[in-house]
Design a protein around this motif. Structure first.
Motif, PDB file in Angstrom:
ATOM      1  N   ILE B   7      10.340   5.045  26.631  1.00  0.00           N
ATOM      2  CA  ILE B   7      10.752   6.385  27.079  1.00  0.00           C
ATOM      3  C   ILE B   7       9.600   6.986  27.878  1.00  0.00           C
ATOM      4  O   ILE B   7       8.500   7.168  27.345  1.00  0.00           O
ATOM      5  CB  ILE B   7      11.095   7.312  25.899  1.00  0.00           C
ATOM      6  CG1 ILE B   7      12.143   6.675  25.001  1.00  0.00           C
ATOM      7  CG2 ILE B   7      11.584   8.669  26.408  1.00  0.00           C
ATOM      8  CD1 ILE B   7      12.425   7.476  23.743  1.00  0.00           C
ATOM      9  N   ASN B   8       9.838   7.264  29.145  1.00  0.00           N
ATOM     10  CA  ASN B   8       8.808   7.814  30.017  1.00  0.00           C
ATOM     11  C   ASN B   8       9.487   8.432  31.246  1.00  0.00           C
ATOM     12  O   ASN B   8      10.103   7.702  32.013  1.00  0.00           O
ATOM     13  CB  ASN B   8       7.826   6.712  30.433  1.00  0.00           C
ATOM     14  CG  ASN B   8       6.706   7.248  31.318  1.00  0.00           C
ATOM     15  OD1 ASN B   8       6.570   8.450  31.506  1.00  0.00           O
ATOM     16  ND2 ASN B   8       5.899   6.336  31.849  1.00  0.00           N
ATOM     17  N   PRO B   9       9.434   9.718  31.421  1.00  0.00           N
ATOM     18  CA  PRO B   9       8.649  10.682  30.649  1.00  0.00           C
ATOM     19  C   PRO B   9       9.335  11.095  29.343  1.00  0.00           C
ATOM     20  O   PRO B   9      10.563  11.101  29.263  1.00  0.00           O
ATOM     21  CB  PRO B   9       8.583  11.893  31.582  1.00  0.00           C
ATOM     22  CG  PRO B   9       9.867  11.830  32.360  1.00  0.00           C
ATOM     23  CD  PRO B   9      10.147  10.363  32.547  1.00  0.00           C
ATOM     24  N   VAL B  10       8.500  11.420  28.352  1.00  0.00           N
ATOM     25  CA  VAL B  10       8.980  12.189  27.204  1.00  0.00           C
ATOM     26  C   VAL B  10       8.927  13.640  27.676  1.00  0.00           C
ATOM     27  O   VAL B  10       7.841  14.189  27.856  1.00  0.00           O
ATOM     28  CB  VAL B  10       8.088  11.976  25.972  1.00  0.00           C
ATOM     29  CG1 VAL B  10       8.575  12.843  24.817  1.00  0.00           C
ATOM     30  CG2 VAL B  10       8.052  10.512  25.578  1.00  0.00           C
ATOM     31  N   THR B  11      10.078  14.210  27.948  1.00  0.00           N
ATOM     32  CA  THR B  11      10.102  15.581  28.494  1.00  0.00           C
ATOM     33  C   THR B  11      10.047  16.602  27.352  1.00  0.00           C
ATOM     34  O   THR B  11      10.058  16.248  26.175  1.00  0.00           O
ATOM     35  CB  THR B  11      11.385  15.804  29.311  1.00  0.00           C
ATOM     36  OG1 THR B  11      12.495  15.395  28.534  1.00  0.00           O
ATOM     37  CG2 THR B  11      11.349  14.999  30.601  1.00  0.00           C
ATOM     38  N   ARG B  12      10.012  17.863  27.746  1.00  0.00           N
ATOM     39  CA  ARG B  12       9.891  18.980  26.801  1.00  0.00           C
ATOM     40  C   ARG B  12       8.659  18.850  25.900  1.00  0.00           C
ATOM     41  O   ARG B  12       8.715  19.103  24.695  1.00  0.00           O
ATOM     42  CB  ARG B  12      11.176  19.166  25.981  1.00  0.00           C
ATOM     43  CG  ARG B  12      12.262  19.869  26.787  1.00  0.00           C
ATOM     44  CD  ARG B  12      13.573  20.006  26.031  1.00  0.00           C
ATOM     45  NE  ARG B  12      14.279  18.756  25.976  1.00  0.00           N
ATOM     46  CZ  ARG B  12      14.538  18.060  24.890  1.00  0.00           C
ATOM     47  NH1 ARG B  12      14.158  18.519  23.716  1.00  0.00           N
ATOM     48  NH2 ARG B  12      15.192  16.924  24.951  1.00  0.00           N
ATOM     49  N   ILE B  13       7.579  18.394  26.499  1.00  0.00           N
ATOM     50  CA  ILE B  13       6.254  18.481  25.892  1.00  0.00           C
ATOM     51  C   ILE B  13       5.342  19.011  26.993  1.00  0.00           C
ATOM     52  O   ILE B  13       5.772  19.171  28.121  1.00  0.00           O
ATOM     53  CB  ILE B  13       5.726  17.115  25.400  1.00  0.00           C
ATOM     54  CG1 ILE B  13       5.545  16.154  26.576  1.00  0.00           C
ATOM     55  CG2 ILE B  13       6.660  16.526  24.352  1.00  0.00           C
ATOM     56  CD1 ILE B  13       4.754  14.914  26.232  1.00  0.00           C
ATOM     57  N   SER B  14       4.085  19.274  26.661  1.00  0.00           N
ATOM     58  CA  SER B  14       3.137  19.666  27.685  1.00  0.00           C
ATOM     59  C   SER B  14       2.371  18.420  28.120  1.00  0.00           C
ATOM     60  O   SER B  14       1.738  17.766  27.301  1.00  0.00           O
ATOM     61  CB  SER B  14       2.196  20.728  27.114  1.00  0.00           C
ATOM     62  OG  SER B  14       1.697  21.527  28.136  1.00  0.00           O
ATOM     63  N   GLY B  15       2.485  18.046  29.379  1.00  0.00           N
ATOM     64  CA  GLY B  15       1.798  16.854  29.873  1.00  0.00           C
ATOM     65  C   GLY B  15       2.702  15.634  29.902  1.00  0.00           C
ATOM     66  O   GLY B  15       3.920  15.740  29.748  1.00  0.00           O
ATOM     67  N   PHE B  16       2.087  14.477  30.123  1.00  0.00           N
ATOM     68  CA  PHE B  16       2.852  13.256  30.395  1.00  0.00           C
ATOM     69  C   PHE B  16       2.620  12.207  29.320  1.00  0.00           C
ATOM     70  O   PHE B  16       1.495  11.895  28.983  1.00  0.00           O
ATOM     71  CB  PHE B  16       2.474  12.699  31.766  1.00  0.00           C
ATOM     72  CG  PHE B  16       2.745  13.681  32.855  1.00  0.00           C
ATOM     73  CD1 PHE B  16       4.042  13.879  33.317  1.00  0.00           C
ATOM     74  CD2 PHE B  16       1.730  14.458  33.378  1.00  0.00           C
ATOM     75  CE1 PHE B  16       4.311  14.810  34.302  1.00  0.00           C
ATOM     76  CE2 PHE B  16       1.989  15.397  34.365  1.00  0.00           C
ATOM     77  CZ  PHE B  16       3.281  15.569  34.822  1.00  0.00           C
ATOM     78  N   GLU B  18       4.350   8.466  27.379  1.00  0.00           N
ATOM     79  CA  GLU B  18       5.324   7.377  27.237  1.00  0.00           C
ATOM     80  C   GLU B  18       5.324   6.921  25.785  1.00  0.00           C
ATOM     81  O   GLU B  18       4.284   6.913  25.134  1.00  0.00           O
ATOM     82  CB  GLU B  18       4.931   6.206  28.143  1.00  0.00           C
ATOM     83  CG  GLU B  18       5.776   4.952  27.949  1.00  0.00           C
ATOM     84  CD  GLU B  18       5.494   3.875  29.008  1.00  0.00           C
ATOM     85  OE1 GLU B  18       5.699   4.159  30.207  1.00  0.00           O
ATOM     86  OE2 GLU B  18       5.067   2.779  28.637  1.00  0.00           O
ATOM     87  N   LYS B  34       1.577   6.926  24.231  1.00  0.00           N
ATOM     88  CA  LYS B  34       0.649   6.780  25.352  1.00  0.00           C
ATOM     89  C   LYS B  34       0.499   8.090  26.106  1.00  0.00           C
ATOM     90  O   LYS B  34       1.483   8.628  26.611  1.00  0.00           O
ATOM     91  CB  LYS B  34       1.184   5.735  26.332  1.00  0.00           C
ATOM     92  CG  LYS B  34       1.509   4.394  25.707  1.00  0.00           C
ATOM     93  CD  LYS B  34       2.071   3.482  26.776  1.00  0.00           C
ATOM     94  CE  LYS B  34       2.195   2.052  26.264  1.00  0.00           C
ATOM     95  NZ  LYS B  34       2.624   1.148  27.350  1.00  0.00           N
ATOM     96  N   LEU B  36      -0.648   9.847  29.452  1.00  0.00           N
ATOM     97  CA  LEU B  36      -0.680   9.271  30.795  1.00  0.00           C
ATOM     98  C   LEU B  36      -1.292  10.181  31.854  1.00  0.00           C
ATOM     99  O   LEU B  36      -0.955  10.103  33.023  1.00  0.00           O
ATOM    100  CB  LEU B  36       0.738   8.870  31.210  1.00  0.00           C
ATOM    101  CG  LEU B  36       1.349   7.745  30.364  1.00  0.00           C
ATOM    102  CD1 LEU B  36       2.752   7.423  30.858  1.00  0.00           C
ATOM    103  CD2 LEU B  36       0.483   6.504  30.373  1.00  0.00           C
ATOM    104  N   MET B  37      -2.182  11.070  31.449  1.00  0.00           N
ATOM    105  CA  MET B  37      -2.916  11.849  32.442  1.00  0.00           C
ATOM    106  C   MET B  37      -4.353  12.001  31.996  1.00  0.00           C
ATOM    107  O   MET B  37      -4.664  12.001  30.809  1.00  0.00           O
ATOM    108  CB  MET B  37      -2.268  13.215  32.663  1.00  0.00           C
ATOM    109  CG  MET B  37      -2.257  14.087  31.426  1.00  0.00           C
ATOM    110  SD  MET B  37      -1.327  15.603  31.675  1.00  0.00           S
ATOM    111  CE  MET B  37      -2.406  16.475  32.814  1.00  0.00           C
TER     112      MET B  37
END
Lengths: 301, 458
Positions: B7-16, B18, B34, B36-37
């Motif tokens: 799953i990437n992006p995991v949305t509805r979080i702050s930042g990026f 997987e 993971k 990713l930033m």
């Protein structure tokens, strides 16, 4: 002829500037409601940053985020707020290419190692860097708005020694990018710019592509503490109600409307809180604006 | 044979972020979280004025900027040997509490609720990728209303913060000694009235909403727990006259609660993208994330609202994905009560600021529990400049990579959880979001020593 009871003793110039965003937005809403105007697609792309411009957007009122979402635009993508994830989200993002959309970007573009320091998703098994996403979406968008310092010029993400080789999105796009500098961008600056785009197209911009309706006059020129500066009455510590120029205030070099707009429901702003402006809305922030706070009040003498 | 999902992006979080998971017999048997930033704040801070750390480090994170101003102000106070007044502490902690409310409201309504409540799909942002929505229509409709109504209250939590802190995100209030500006009676009553409305919303809407979700999705009380090791640096604690309003620095493991000892914190980068010189290296062979591996006494710990609710004894129903979410909402109510106490003890017009001087050499640490859990800033001053700065964030604790054969806290929480449909693994997002991940925060580390406590703090 206007009748006399319309005459106000308030300065009409300041008043109209404060109302700009709200009046533009109301007109967009009316025209959409009357089917004079179609809702346009909005893509909000987060790159290497802190997502603080999304939070600032949520802090907006009149218009607020709900109004943006339901009345003004078809919001297609936001990593922070959208329902879908994974490949479905990536499809939603890239499927917009080919249609009419406005692209808003927050965060800087990291160039180091082919952009691999900022991966924003995985599309059909392949990692998508922020660099790739902004290139693909940026060249095809009807308008591109850089929201905040990092997207506009690299901002804090590009602070020395710039470990991930961050740049503003203009550096990777061969096209006009409207820049809303600020750390973060005030929600009114974004909403007002968006409303102008929806109603009239590109707003009048300064020579570095910032909308003149927000960015033309320095903080110093409209500072309520200007009389202290003119009289040479300077604060020596935080918390004093005088001019903070000697403590490092960047009001004289920062062109933005904070003194009259103020923040978070228009209740306060940094100088109003007895702390210096740190120039977050000016190009060069943060490195060119340091030190933010100094007690060496004799500097330069 | 395990089936692999990503799953990437995991949305509805702050930042990026997987998540990779192996699924066998409809159950997670292996998982990697993971980050990713990467931006490298510790490196950027070297050579800057120590005073600038308060405003600079806030830019690590837009959703919890106030937390970083707290930790950096505390670290500077230790380095400059400044003890803030109690009024300074009350005001600073009030600002911080506003950030808790903003975060908890937004995390519950904007980030968590869409996992369980079907939002109107007329809006493209609300298109969904699974079908596991169980609420009856009338209840679902009410929750959709609450999603939108909550926007006013999270915004007003930030309005309270700006009233005392100038603006937010990235406030200008919190500083060495407390906050910059003395409080006035009109500001006190303004905050009090906003807080009253937020408190009503939490009790009348937010609490019933979270328990309703628990009722319709009861299996989430059964998984997503992980190790069950809990840690807090302390929160709204140790006031001279008021004592501890919430929780003292404590850890919980194997059924035992014990005092927290900062010397037991270490950080490893076995599976994080850093080479032997602690320089970022995206090509490191076995690495898979920018997030390092903080450990306490060599084992992974969970931090955040559930840890605090458990350690303070306020909530001990269980340790699971649903308990974590309920603890967050209960904590929002608790924070309102704490704020009311702090407000009642304010004295208007008290100045907190002095002309500070930076020592030639010094060091300090600022450890404070913030919205997502335990946050630490460590700094070393040399030649009156920042020579070293290190930050360990709550999400680094919760979303750490594995090390020494032990999975990170979030990874362990995923293992054993059911995934009914590998094409729509909704369970994974629900579990990981219960930690309120903030990857913007978790992955800026540059210069960590293996052992945080090698910094001599006098």
């Amino acid at each position: 002829m206007k009748s006399l009871d319309c005459v106000s003793f308030q300065c009409p110039y300041q008043e109209s500037r404060l109302k700009t965003t709200e009046s533009l937005i109301n007109r967009v809403k009316d025209e959409i409601a009357k089917d004079v105007r179609q809702k346009r697609n909005l893509v909000w792309l987060e790159l290497n940053g802190c997502s603080g411009n999304t939070i600032s957007l949520l802090d907006g009122q009149n218009p607020d985020f709900m109004y943006l979402l339901t009345q003004m635009t078809n919001m297609i993508y936001s990593n922070s707020l959208m329902n879908s994830g994974g490949n479905t989200a990536m499809n939603q993002l890239f499927d917009v290419i080919g249609s009419d959309y406005i692209l808003a970007v927050e965060g800087a573009v990291s160039l180091k190692d082919n952009g691999s320091y900022n991966v924003i998703g995985r599309h059909n098994g392949r990692e998508i860097t922020g660099y790739e996403a902004v290139k693909r979406l940026g060249e095809q968008a009807a308008h591109v708005i850089a929201v905040g310092a990092c997207a506009s010029h690299g901002g804090v993400s590009a602070a020395r020694p710039n470990p991930t080789q961050c740049v503003g999105i203009q550096d990777v796009l061969q096209r006009k990018v409207i820049k809303l500098t600020g750390c973060p961008c005030h929600p009114d600056w974004f909403m007002g710019t968006l409303a102008y785009l929806l109603l009239y197209g590109e707003p009048p911009l300064d020579n570095r592509d910032r909308p003149l309706m927000f960015y033309s006059i320095t903080i110093h020129d409209r500072c309520p503490r200007r009389s202290y500066f003119d009289s040479g009455i300077f604060a020596t510590k935080l918390g004093q109600e005088t001019c903070m120029y000697m403590m490092g205030c960047k009001g004289p070099v920062t062109q933005i409307d904070c003194p009259i707009r103020q923040w978070n429901g228009h209740v306060n702003w940094p100088v109003g809180n007895d702390s210096p402006c740190i120039g977050c809305a000016q190009f060069g922030f943060p490195d060119a604006m340091e030190p933010f706070i100094t007690y060496d009040t004799m500097r330069g003498e | 044979m395990a089936e692999k999902i990503t799953i990437n992006p995991v949305t509805r979080i702050s930042g990026f972020m997987e998540i990779d998971a192996d699924i066998e017999d409809q159950s997670v048997v292996a998982a990697k979280t993971k980050g990713l930033m990467f931006r490298g704040f510790e490196k950027m801070l070297q050579g800057r004025s120590p005073f600038d750390a308060v405003y600079f480090t806030q830019r690590i994170c837009g959703i919890c900027s106030t937390a970083h101003s707290m930790a950096s102000a505390l670290a500077l106070e230790e380095a400059l040997n400044i003890v803030p007044s109690e009024q300074g502490r009350y005001l600073r902690d009030l600002l911080h509490a506003c950030e808790f409310l903003q975060n908890h409201l937004r995390h519950f309504y904007q980030f968590t609720l869409p996992d369980f409540v079907k939002l109107p799909e007329d809006y493209p942002l609300f298109k969904t990728d699974h079908n596991d929505y169980r609420l009856p229509k009338d209840i679902n409709d009410k929750m959709v209303n609450d999603y939108f109504e909550s926007l006013r209250f999270s915004r007003e939590a930030h309005q309270m913060l700006a009233t005392l802190g100038g603006k937010v995100p990235h406030n200008h209030g919190i500083f060495i000694g407390g906050i910059t500006s003395p409080v006035s009676a009109d500001k006190i009553i303004s905050i009090k009235s906003i807080l009253y409305n937020i408190g009503q919303f939490i009790v009348e809407k937010m609490l019933p909403d979270v328990y309703t979700i628990g009722t319709f999705y009861p299996e989430y009380y059964q998984f997503g727990g992980g190790y069950g090791n809990l840690l807090s640096y302390g929160s709204f604690n140790n006031y001279k006259n008021l004592g501890t309003l919430y929780v003292d620095p404590l850890v919980y493991s194997n059924g035992q609660t014990s005092p927290f000892d900062p010397a037991l914190i270490t950080q490893e980068d076995e599976y994080a993208w850093f080479n032997e010189n602690d320089e970022p290296d995206r090509n490191k062979a076995k690495a898979y994330s920018w997030i390092k591996a903080p450990r306490y006494n060599n084992i992974p710990y969970e931090v955040g609202p559930l840890a605090r609710q458990w350690l303070s004894g306020e909530y001990r129903n269980g340790i699971s994905a649903m308990d974590r979410t309920i603890a967050r909402v209960l904590e929002a109510k608790k924070i309102v009560e704490i704020m009311q106490t702090l407000i009642d003890n304010l004295v208007p017009g008290v100045s907190m600021q002095k002309e500070y001087e930076i020592p030639v050499q010094s060091s300090g640490k600022g450890l404070v529990d913030t919205t997502r859990g335990a946050l630490g800033h460590w700094l070393y001053i040399d030649n009156s400049e920042i020579a070293f700065y290190q930050i360990i964030t709550p999400s680094a604790w919760n979303l750490s990579t594995q090390t020494n054969g032990m999975k990170g806290t979030g990874e362990q929480a995923l293992i054993g959880s059911p995934v009914r449909d590998v094409t729509a693994p909704v369970e994974i997002g629900r579990i990981i979001r219960s930690f309120d991940p903030c990857v913007s925060c978790a992955t800026h580390v540059f210069l960590s020593g293996k052992h945080v406590n090698t910094i001599q703090v006098v």
